[in-house]
Design a protein around this motif. Sequence first.
Motif, PDB file in Angstrom:
ATOM      1  N   LEU A   1       0.857  -1.180   0.000  1.00 11.25           N
ATOM      2  CA  LEU A   1       0.000   0.000   0.000  1.00 11.25           C
ATOM      3  C   LEU A   1       0.894   1.231   0.000  1.00 11.25           C
ATOM      4  CD1 LEU A   1      -3.256   0.767   0.954  1.00 11.25           C
ATOM      5  CD2 LEU A   1      -1.798   1.961   2.538  1.00 11.25           C
ATOM      6  N   MET A   2       0.652   2.117  -0.927  1.00 14.10           N
ATOM      7  CA  MET A   2       1.458   3.318  -0.973  1.00 14.10           C
ATOM      8  C   MET A   2       0.529   4.513  -0.798  1.00 14.10           C
ATOM      9  SD  MET A   2       4.356   3.963  -3.666  1.00 14.10           S
ATOM     10  CE  MET A   2       4.680   5.452  -4.469  1.00 14.10           C
ATOM     11  N   SER A   3       0.845   5.339   0.190  1.00 16.81           N
ATOM     12  CA  SER A   3      -0.008   6.486   0.435  1.00 16.81           C
ATOM     13  C   SER A   3       0.713   7.757   0.009  1.00 16.81           C
ATOM     14  CB  SER A   3      -0.382   6.548   1.914  1.00 16.81           C
ATOM     15  OG  SER A   3      -1.316   7.577   2.105  1.00 16.81           O
ATOM     16  N   PHE A   4       0.005   8.579  -0.732  1.00 18.55           N
ATOM     17  CA  PHE A   4       0.578   9.837  -1.231  1.00 18.55           C
ATOM     18  C   PHE A   4       0.118  10.959  -0.315  1.00 18.55           C
ATOM     19  CE2 PHE A   4       2.263   8.636  -5.413  1.00 18.55           C
ATOM     20  CZ  PHE A   4       1.778   7.344  -5.490  1.00 18.55           C
ATOM     21  N   ASP A   5       0.930  11.265   0.679  1.00 10.51           N
ATOM     22  CA  ASP A   5       0.516  12.280   1.635  1.00 10.51           C
ATOM     23  C   ASP A   5       1.393  13.513   1.510  1.00 10.51           C
ATOM     24  OD1 ASP A   5      -1.250  10.351   2.335  1.00 10.51           O
ATOM     25  OD2 ASP A   5      -0.096   9.640   4.043  1.00 10.51           O
ATOM     26  N   TYR A   6       1.361  14.102   0.332  1.00 11.50           N
ATOM     27  CA  TYR A   6       2.139  15.318   0.110  1.00 11.50           C
ATOM     28  C   TYR A   6       1.488  16.061  -1.045  1.00 11.50           C
ATOM     29  CZ  TYR A   6       4.267  12.647  -3.725  1.00 11.50           C
ATOM     30  OH  TYR A   6       4.469  11.900  -4.847  1.00 11.50           O
ATOM     31  N   GLY A   7       2.032  17.227  -1.326  1.00 13.05           N
ATOM     32  CA  GLY A   7       1.459  18.016  -2.403  1.00 13.05           C
ATOM     33  C   GLY A   7       2.553  18.563  -3.293  1.00 13.05           C
ATOM     34  N   PRO A   8       2.169  19.419  -4.230  1.00 12.66           N
ATOM     35  CA  PRO A   8       3.128  19.937  -5.190  1.00 12.66           C
ATOM     36  C   PRO A   8       4.325  20.623  -4.537  1.00 12.66           C
ATOM     37  CG  PRO A   8       0.916  20.636  -5.740  1.00 12.66           C
ATOM     38  CD  PRO A   8       0.833  19.967  -4.430  1.00 12.66           C
ATOM     39  N   SER A   9       4.109  21.187  -3.335  1.00 13.31           N
ATOM     40  CA  SER A   9       5.174  21.967  -2.732  1.00 13.31           C
ATOM     41  C   SER A   9       6.392  21.128  -2.395  1.00 13.31           C
ATOM     42  CB  SER A   9       4.656  22.650  -1.484  1.00 13.31           C
ATOM     43  OG  SER A   9       4.066  21.674  -0.660  1.00 13.31           O
ATOM     44  N   THR A  10       6.224  19.850  -2.154  1.00 14.70           N
ATOM     45  CA  THR A  10       7.394  19.043  -1.808  1.00 14.70           C
ATOM     46  C   THR A  10       7.721  18.027  -2.897  1.00 14.70           C
ATOM     47  OG1 THR A  10       6.001  17.534  -0.562  1.00 14.70           O
ATOM     48  CG2 THR A  10       7.066  19.274   0.677  1.00 14.70           C
ATOM     49  N   VAL A  11       7.199  18.291  -4.086  1.00 14.13           N
ATOM     50  CA  VAL A  11       7.449  17.382  -5.195  1.00 14.13           C
ATOM     51  C   VAL A  11       8.939  17.107  -5.431  1.00 14.13           C
ATOM     52  CG1 VAL A  11       7.404  17.333  -7.716  1.00 14.13           C
ATOM     53  CG2 VAL A  11       5.311  17.565  -6.442  1.00 14.13           C
TER      54      VAL A  11
ATOM     55  N   LEU B   1       3.096  -4.569   3.250  1.00 20.71           N
ATOM     56  CA  LEU B   1       3.969  -3.436   3.558  1.00 20.71           C
ATOM     57  C   LEU B   1       3.198  -2.149   3.246  1.00 20.71           C
ATOM     58  CD1 LEU B   1       6.860  -2.222   4.099  1.00 20.71           C
ATOM     59  CD2 LEU B   1       7.267  -2.446   1.662  1.00 20.71           C
ATOM     60  N   ILE B   2       3.384  -1.170   4.118  1.00 23.64           N
ATOM     61  CA  ILE B   2       2.816   0.147   3.834  1.00 23.64           C
ATOM     62  C   ILE B   2       3.984   1.086   3.587  1.00 23.64           C
ATOM     63  CG2 ILE B   2       1.568   2.108   4.827  1.00 23.64           C
ATOM     64  CD1 ILE B   2      -0.027   0.067   6.477  1.00 23.64           C
ATOM     65  N   VAL B   3       3.970   1.762   2.461  1.00 21.40           N
ATOM     66  CA  VAL B   3       4.994   2.770   2.212  1.00 21.40           C
ATOM     67  C   VAL B   3       4.277   4.114   2.163  1.00 21.40           C
ATOM     68  CG1 VAL B   3       6.825   3.569   0.707  1.00 21.40           C
ATOM     69  CG2 VAL B   3       6.319   1.144   0.824  1.00 21.40           C
TER      70      VAL B   3
ATOM     71  N   GLY C   1      -1.743  -3.052  14.005  1.00 26.22           N
ATOM     72  CA  GLY C   1      -1.932  -4.217  13.158  1.00 26.22           C
ATOM     73  C   GLY C   1      -0.670  -4.999  12.884  1.00 26.22           C
ATOM     74  N   ASN C   2       0.446  -4.523  13.444  1.00 25.39           N
ATOM     75  CA  ASN C   2       1.718  -5.191  13.219  1.00 25.39           C
ATOM     76  C   ASN C   2       2.050  -5.281  11.726  1.00 25.39           C
ATOM     77  OD1 ASN C   2       3.975  -6.190  14.255  1.00 25.39           O
ATOM     78  ND2 ASN C   2       3.070  -8.051  15.127  1.00 25.39           N
ATOM     79  N   ILE C   3       1.793  -4.219  11.008  1.00 27.60           N
ATOM     80  CA  ILE C   3       2.089  -4.188   9.581  1.00 27.60           C
ATOM     81  C   ILE C   3       3.364  -3.367   9.400  1.00 27.60           C
ATOM     82  CG2 ILE C   3       1.159  -3.587   7.292  1.00 27.60           C
ATOM     83  CD1 ILE C   3      -1.574  -3.171   8.843  1.00 27.60           C
ATOM     84  N   PRO C   4       4.349  -3.868   8.647  1.00 24.21           N
ATOM     85  CA  PRO C   4       5.553  -3.059   8.468  1.00 24.21           C
ATOM     86  C   PRO C   4       5.243  -1.742   7.762  1.00 24.21           C
ATOM     87  CG  PRO C   4       5.731  -5.144   7.270  1.00 24.21           C
ATOM     88  CD  PRO C   4       4.442  -5.174   7.989  1.00 24.21           C
ATOM     89  N   VAL C   5       5.757  -0.647   8.296  1.00 26.18           N
ATOM     90  CA  VAL C   5       5.562   0.666   7.693  1.00 26.18           C
ATOM     91  C   VAL C   5       6.926   1.232   7.321  1.00 26.18           C
ATOM     92  CG1 VAL C   5       4.754   3.030   8.055  1.00 26.18           C
ATOM     93  CG2 VAL C   5       3.478   1.131   9.022  1.00 26.18           C
ATOM     94  N   ALA C   6       7.047   1.664   6.064  1.00 25.84           N
ATOM     95  CA  ALA C   6       8.269   2.336   5.643  1.00 25.84           C
ATOM     96  C   ALA C   6       7.869   3.734   5.204  1.00 25.84           C
ATOM     97  CB  ALA C   6       8.931   1.592   4.494  1.00 25.84           C
ATOM     98  N   GLY C   7       8.814   4.664   5.234  1.00 25.31           N
ATOM     99  CA  GLY C   7       8.451   6.018   4.890  1.00 25.31           C
ATOM    100  C   GLY C   7       9.414   6.642   3.909  1.00 25.31           C
ATOM    101  N   GLY C   8       8.902   7.607   3.176  1.00 25.81           N
ATOM    102  CA  GLY C   8       9.733   8.454   2.351  1.00 25.81           C
ATOM    103  C   GLY C   8       9.269   9.861   2.656  1.00 25.81           C
ATOM    104  N   VAL C   9      10.080  10.624   3.347  1.00 24.07           N
ATOM    105  CA  VAL C   9       9.599  11.924   3.811  1.00 24.07           C
ATOM    106  C   VAL C   9      10.595  13.024   3.492  1.00 24.07           C
ATOM    107  CG1 VAL C   9       8.262  10.945   5.680  1.00 24.07           C
ATOM    108  CG2 VAL C   9      10.611  11.596   6.081  1.00 24.07           C
ATOM    109  N   THR C  10      10.137  14.261   3.625  1.00 25.43           N
ATOM    110  CA  THR C  10      11.030  15.391   3.446  1.00 25.43           C
ATOM    111  C   THR C  10      12.059  15.372   4.571  1.00 25.43           C
ATOM    112  OG1 THR C  10       9.511  16.676   4.755  1.00 25.43           O
ATOM    113  CG2 THR C  10       9.277  16.831   2.389  1.00 25.43           C
ATOM    114  N   ALA C  11      13.184  16.017   4.338  1.00 28.96           N
ATOM    115  CA  ALA C  11      14.256  15.989   5.326  1.00 28.96           C
ATOM    116  C   ALA C  11      13.782  16.507   6.673  1.00 28.96           C
ATOM    117  CB  ALA C  11      15.434  16.809   4.827  1.00 28.96           C
TER     118      ALA C  11
END
Lengths: 222, 291, 225, 391
Positions: free
Chosen positions: B58-68, B173-175, B195-205
Amino acid sequence: MKRQIPLIITFSVGALLVLAMFIPHDPFAAANDELSVWFDIIASFAFILGGGNLLRIHGDKIYRRRRDWPYSIVTLGGFLLMLGAGLWSGAVSRGNAMAPGSLFQALYVAAYAPMMSTMYSLLAFFVASASYRAFRAKTREATVLLLAAFVILVGRTPVGYHLTSWIPQPFEFLEIPNLFGWILAYPNTAGQRAIMIGIALGIISTSLRLILGIERSHLGGD
Amino acid sequence: MSLLDRMKRIDRRILFLLMAAGVAIPLLFRPTLTVHPSPIVSRVFDKIESLPEGSKILMSFDYGPSTVPENQPMAEAIARHVLRRRLKLYMVSAWTTGQAQADLLIESVMRTDFTDRVYGEDWVHLGYKAGNQGMINAIFGAMRNLYTTDAAGTNVDAIPMMRDVQSLRDMDLIVDIASGFPGVKEWIQFAGDPGNIPVAGGVTAVEALLLYPYYPRQLLGLMGGLQGAAEYEAALVAKYPEYRDDSKALQIMGPQYVAHLLIVVFILIGNATYFAERRRQKRGRIAGGRS
Amino acid sequence: MTGVERIELWIGALLTLMVYSFLYRDNPFYKFAEHFFVGITAAYAMVLAFWNTLMPNCFGQIAPSLVGHVLPTAAENPANPVRWIPLLFGLLLLARLVAPLAYLSRWAMALVIGYAAGANFTRYLQSDFMGQVRSSMVPLLVRDAGGIAYGSSLSNLVLVAGLISALAYFFFSKEHTGMFGRASRFGIWTLMVAFGAAFGYTVMARVSLLIGRFQHLGRWLGDIF
Amino acid sequence: MLRVVSTVLIVLLAPAAQAFADPPSPPPEIRAADTPHDRGRSVDLSWSPSASEESGGVTRYVVQRAVDRPEEFHAVVTLPAGSRAYTDTSVRDGVSYFYRVRAVGPAGESESASAGPVRASQQWFNPRKSNLLVIAAVLIGGISWFIFQASKGRRLYIRKIAGIEAIDEAVGRATEMGKPVLFIPGIEDMDNVQTVAGLSILGNVAQLVARYETRLEVPTRRSLVMSVARETIKEAYLKVGRPDLYNDAMVYYITDEQFAFVAAVDGIVVREKPAACFYMGAFFAESLILAETGNSVGAIQVAGTAMPTQLPFFVAACDYTLIGEELFAASAYLSNDQKMLGSLKGQDVGKAIAAGFILLGVALQTAASASGNGALVNAARWVSSLFRINP
């Protein structure tokens, strides 16, 4: 009465959600799910309330010819244009207002996205002016902050590597790239964790006060 | 006016101008640089690399154009990796602006590199739902509570890869690609932990530091900022060299480095001015005492 | 580049320059961009809330056949009368716009606050309190294959000492004097290291944004020349 | 060329082909049970691997399910080889299900015996969360105890919080200069507890402003926050006896988009030139934009946030900053309500518990690591498990 009913609502909803954490049985479990959707719906009405207020504030400004009132026309124009485009675009493409090629999506790409990114990117300039103006070793605390920032800043560039790669083997932990990782993993984690634990307790006790109706300034007077 | 006074009262617009030049000039020349993935990034790469074919991401897009500039390269690298490995990609968004970012990704990844992957079987775009953490909480219990249709309005029952998905627990996996609230933290709190589901992230610095305390127990791994994106791209290119030209983050590390050094110089000059000024004041005070 | 794309690029670039003009000083171009921006974003939020939440999850579940004309999928599900309740609360919220009924909006507010308090209470307790306490239980003496790992042991000591003293700083019901005062002082230093690290780490993010904008302007300049 | 390739392929694949000659042996054992401690609609399955799996004779497992009788099985899910367990979350509560697992290989397929009947059901308590329940109870108890003590009139000591005096000073200066006060209660909605804390500080600032007859500007990013801020300020003005000075226009909604909000606030700051700026609540990237713009017009700035990411910027660019929990503490402190102060004291109990258990855990871990003693290792593990999130 004006105060009692809201307090009862807050208490029931809050307590129900806390209990649902421990009771996986209906009606608690189902109420937990359903309330999430309700919250979602009420939050959507808040957007409408926001739009209503915007119309009111800027309409009033134009009507009374307040300072800079012509700009309020720009705001209202943009608002009505975007609102119309969005309602239309959604209606013609089965609710997907952002369908590629729609007017709404075009406005988003042409105006919304660039302005948002540009406002955000002002930060690069403000970071520069803040580092010149505010990052000064005025006190011992400020010096510690400055040093940590310095190591991390330099550590993110190849210069950090070249600057300290001469350090002999037993002291290699002093090399800036290593120091960089270490600061992040230990002192930084210690500080962040203390803040997180403190905040968690702050939130827990504020939530408790809200549920119990002790904190009620948000409800205003009678 | 002495140099010191001039430095002290420097117009901040001059700093702004220097910053603009520091970014623009290296952007024109594009120096090439090498990047090595750090462990916190490798863990995400290795996890996706090791999942059996057909696993659900599962990939969640939680950002907007400002951090593209930071988030989009991460999202693209992950999407490429997932599709390349023939895993199933479920795209959602908890940010109003996230849905459009997912659409852009579909254009640049699915419609260009993976035209053989089938919508509804290999990847699905479910779109945005309001409610922030409430949205995560709701789909954690039952996906269909909120997602009765995909982003294009197709009933989810008609989508093959949605048939065996009841709740978030069915994900391997949730990214979360994120830049604020709700973001990785909320996915950990409302899905990963309960839920004991592995979560990985890609975030701004900016967000990255906040998440270090969750790593490695509650957070599988993390791409932090452009550097993190560049590291993931480097790992991807090392395994699948055909993606070399798609590595957007790797290509803009040069201006990054110059800007960093510029800020270091600003801090140094700012402090030098401050200390020189303090010394002058001290001397002035002593002189005043004598007269 | 298609005609539409070119128009989008030009509008985007001009608005970008208008916003950047603020760095020099406030001016009519910035004012225009600012007011336009406020208008379109307020409508954007409304539109998405309407189509993504209100239509499918509220109106679509109350009157599926009616909404089905625009949103065909809504008609496939049976009516769910429970959703009248959030609709009612949503309308109460709008009562704010009508002065004599304004107090009714507190009911909706109460529900929002109750939801927030209830949901946050256990979540923060779980992830930020318990999770963080548990992760901090590290040995101050770390062993590896070759005996005692002095580096890791020392690092863990820094972690624990920093954390405990920073917690001491946040202690409100005790005067910060003596031993306790020294601990909280060390705590502040730990916090300052964390802040410094955060600042240094963030710069990269901020610069990335600027690069993104410059690339956009670069495409526009490329289109002119 | 083609011939060489095909010969090589045949030679390489011959041994494998032999292994594939027979259909895979069935998974020998399958267990099905209602998922424990859950909200129902879920059955846990597990099975032992087919003996053919190691030699590559199994490519996938198909989980099948039948209702009421172990006949008429239908496929539920297909899983890759190597799978040992599956949680079926597509069942209904109270219905009898039977399960079997089919091993599928290149040379055919075979089925396990069926397991069942199994019924999914909801439970009334989730014992996996019992540690959470205990800790929640202790914290609730601690906080409530001090609130109770305070309401009985016991005076509680709370240390001074540095940023608080600065609030008075800043409002005072704005009055002297005849310039407005700007207050931003964060940019998050009412579902963020920080916003609530920010608004209760606003209540206090509004009292000062009303007393000094200064001008107050409160732009908000959320319409709900606007509504609440109006109530709060109105009450504050009433409290100090100046309801005549209040008007709705001092609190206004701008837009929900973060950066459009910032663009507008920046405009307000450079045009109105406030002498004091307060930023109290949840902030994101805009923190530095606001603080640097505020600084450029020479305002005194006091910030308070529990957003760790933004604290460095406020600490660097503002005159005073309430760090993390201090934001909540300040809102309680300023209210001067004994019950609020009591809950602050309760928070300290929480911190003492955290610090105590961390030290205990660290001591046990260290002793266990130093001595290798089994009992100590178990003790350390037990203490750590008290705070486990996912048993």
